[in-house]
Design a protein around this motif. Structure first.
Motif, short mmCIF file in Angstrom:
data_model
loop_
_atom_site.label_atom_id
_atom_site.label_comp_id
_atom_site.label_asym_id
_atom_site.label_seq_id
_atom_site.Cartn_x
_atom_site.Cartn_y
_atom_site.Cartn_z
N HIS A 204 0.56 -0.79 -0.04
CA HIS A 204 0.25 0.13 0.13
C HIS A 204 0.77 1.26 0.03
O HIS A 204 2.37 1.09 0.88
CB HIS A 204 -1.23 -0.31 1.38
CG HIS A 204 -1.86 -1.35 1.52
ND1 HIS A 204 -3.18 -1.51 0.52
CD2 HIS A 204 -2.21 -2.26 2.16
CE1 HIS A 204 -3.38 -2.32 0.20
NE2 HIS A 204 -2.93 -3.39 1.40
N TYR A 205 0.63 2.25 -0.43
CA TYR A 205 1.27 3.48 -0.94
C TYR A 205 0.56 4.51 -0.73
O TYR A 205 -0.89 4.64 -1.14
CB TYR A 205 2.63 3.07 -2.50
CG TYR A 205 1.50 3.21 -3.09
CD1 TYR A 205 0.85 4.43 -3.67
CD2 TYR A 205 0.82 2.01 -3.64
CE1 TYR A 205 -0.17 4.33 -5.29
CE2 TYR A 205 0.47 1.71 -4.98
CZ TYR A 205 0.39 2.96 -5.85
OH TYR A 205 -0.63 3.06 -7.11
N ILE A 206 1.06 5.91 -0.41
CA ILE A 206 0.58 7.42 -0.32
C ILE A 206 1.29 8.30 -1.20
O ILE A 206 3.36 7.96 -1.00
CB ILE A 206 0.56 7.80 0.77
CG1 ILE A 206 -1.07 7.16 2.00
CG2 ILE A 206 0.42 9.10 1.23
CD1 ILE A 206 -0.75 7.06 3.87
N THR A 207 0.77 8.56 -1.93
CA THR A 207 2.22 9.53 -2.96
C THR A 207 2.91 10.58 -2.44
O THR A 207 1.54 11.31 -1.66
CB THR A 207 2.30 9.80 -4.45
OG1 THR A 207 0.52 10.50 -4.23
CG2 THR A 207 1.34 8.66 -5.48
N ALA A 208 3.70 11.54 -2.31
CA ALA A 208 3.93 12.64 -1.71
C ALA A 208 2.43 13.67 -2.24
O ALA A 208 3.06 14.70 -1.58
CB ALA A 208 5.55 12.95 -2.78
N ASP A 209 2.20 13.09 -3.42
CA ASP A 209 1.75 14.61 -3.26
C ASP A 209 0.80 14.62 -2.58
O ASP A 209 -0.87 15.73 -2.64
CB ASP A 209 0.85 14.13 -5.32
CG ASP A 209 2.25 14.40 -5.96
OD1 ASP A 209 3.26 15.41 -6.16
OD2 ASP A 209 1.48 14.23 -7.84
N GLU A 210 -0.16 13.10 -2.36
CA GLU A 210 -0.83 12.98 -1.27
C GLU A 210 -0.91 13.78 0.39
O GLU A 210 -1.51 13.68 0.44
CB GLU A 210 -1.62 12.28 -1.22
CG GLU A 210 -2.14 11.30 -2.16
CD GLU A 210 -1.85 10.00 -2.22
OE1 GLU A 210 -3.35 9.84 -1.80
OE2 GLU A 210 -1.86 9.19 -2.40
#
Length: 309
Positions: A204-210
């Protein structure tokens, strides 16, 4: 007045009273894992960047553990029961794989004795080593990994080259189900193949933009989902996730990386406050490319947040 415990752990001396002490005054240099007490912070350096070389990065991270220690030394102690035991460095005397196995064995001893493991990298090949130590110490527990990084580090090892700083999560996935959350992922730093691999392995991941202040509730929820499903939490921080303005001394610069701003510190401290967190490392600081030791200071500050949380 500047005083020192040894050539590395030294700093300002304001007095010996508890309210005056700094980290260098509370460090003990150790070589016996039998002397670890529950809740001690136990430190190893991973003076290795062979994985960075294999991954075609800018080498130099092997020099980082000593420099990060120096930048940690002068922070004030704010917890009366604070204890930091330093077991020195693991170096790459023969092969990367041997160095990883050595660190895994040492961190496993720390965790088996109730200590909290802190590792100063070195390249991000430290991830597979540190995780292996956790798995050895807790073979029957579900280990949740939080990776703060611009990269997934889920490349398959190249034939004739072997594991590197970019293969840690691929290696972990080959050994069983992986439970991970990757925060700060850059779309301009990962190919579609790496995103596809992440999806296949359940990364699972959260991008830098988020990562922005108004989105903190959603970030907290993602962190809590991972933490609530795990028995033990391991946090690994690749310093190249940060913008080159505050982290110039890394193997792979991130011109559009994140900042250690209010939004970051809120969710970062939220992770640190979780009682399941038993292991933390920082990776990819390259002192040879670090003007004014800015990057090393950032890494030291992030470690200090856990020591004093």
């Amino acid at each position: 007045m500047i005083k020192q415990k040894n050539s590395i752990w030294q700093g300002r001396f304001d007095g010996d009273e508890a309210l005056q002490q700094r980290i260098w005054q509370r460090v003990s240099l150790q070589n016996s894992y039998d002397e670890i007490s529950p809740k001690d912070f136990v430190l190893h350096g991973f003076a290795v960047d062979e994985g960075v070389r294999r991954n075609k990065g800018r080498v130099g991270a092997a020099l980082a553990p000593e420099v990060i220690r120096r930048n940690m030394a002068n922070f004030p102690v704010v917890k009366p029961d604070f204890s930091l035991k330093d077991f020195g460095d693991v170096a790459c005397a023969s092969t990367l794989e041997a160095a990883q196995a050595e660190l895994a064995a040492k961190t496993s001893s720390v965790l088996a004795n109730g200590g909290r493991s802190v590792v100063l990298g070195g390249g991000h090949e430290v991830t597979y080593a540190h995780f292996s130590g956790l798995r050895k110490a807790f073979p029957d527990k579900k280990i949740g990994i939080i990776n703060i990084d611009a990269h997934f580090d889920n490349r398959e090892p190249e034939a004739g080259i072997g594991p590197s700083s970019g293969t840690g999560f691929w290696q972990i996935a080959q050994e069983g189900a992986m439970h991970s959350l990757h925060i700060g992922i850059q779309r301009n730093s990962n190919t579609l193949k790496l995103f596809d691999t992440a999806h296949q392995y359940g990364m699972h991941y959260i991008t830098a933009d988020e990562i922005f202040f108004e989105n903190l509730p959603g970030i907290y929820e993602r962190i809590d989902d991972l933490a609530n499903s795990a028995d033990v939490i391991y946090l690994t921080i690749c310093i190249d996730v940060f913008n080159a303005a505050i982290a110039p001394g890394v193997s792979a610069l991130a011109y559009s990386g994140i900042f250690a701003d209010a939004a970051f510190m809120h969710f970062y401290r939220h992770i640190l406050q979780n009682k399941k967190l038993l292991a933390l490392d920082v990776a990819e600081v390259n002192p040879a490319l670090d003007p004014d030791q800015r990057t090393a200071r950032l890494a030291a500050s992030l470690v200090n947040e856990w020591l004093m949380s």
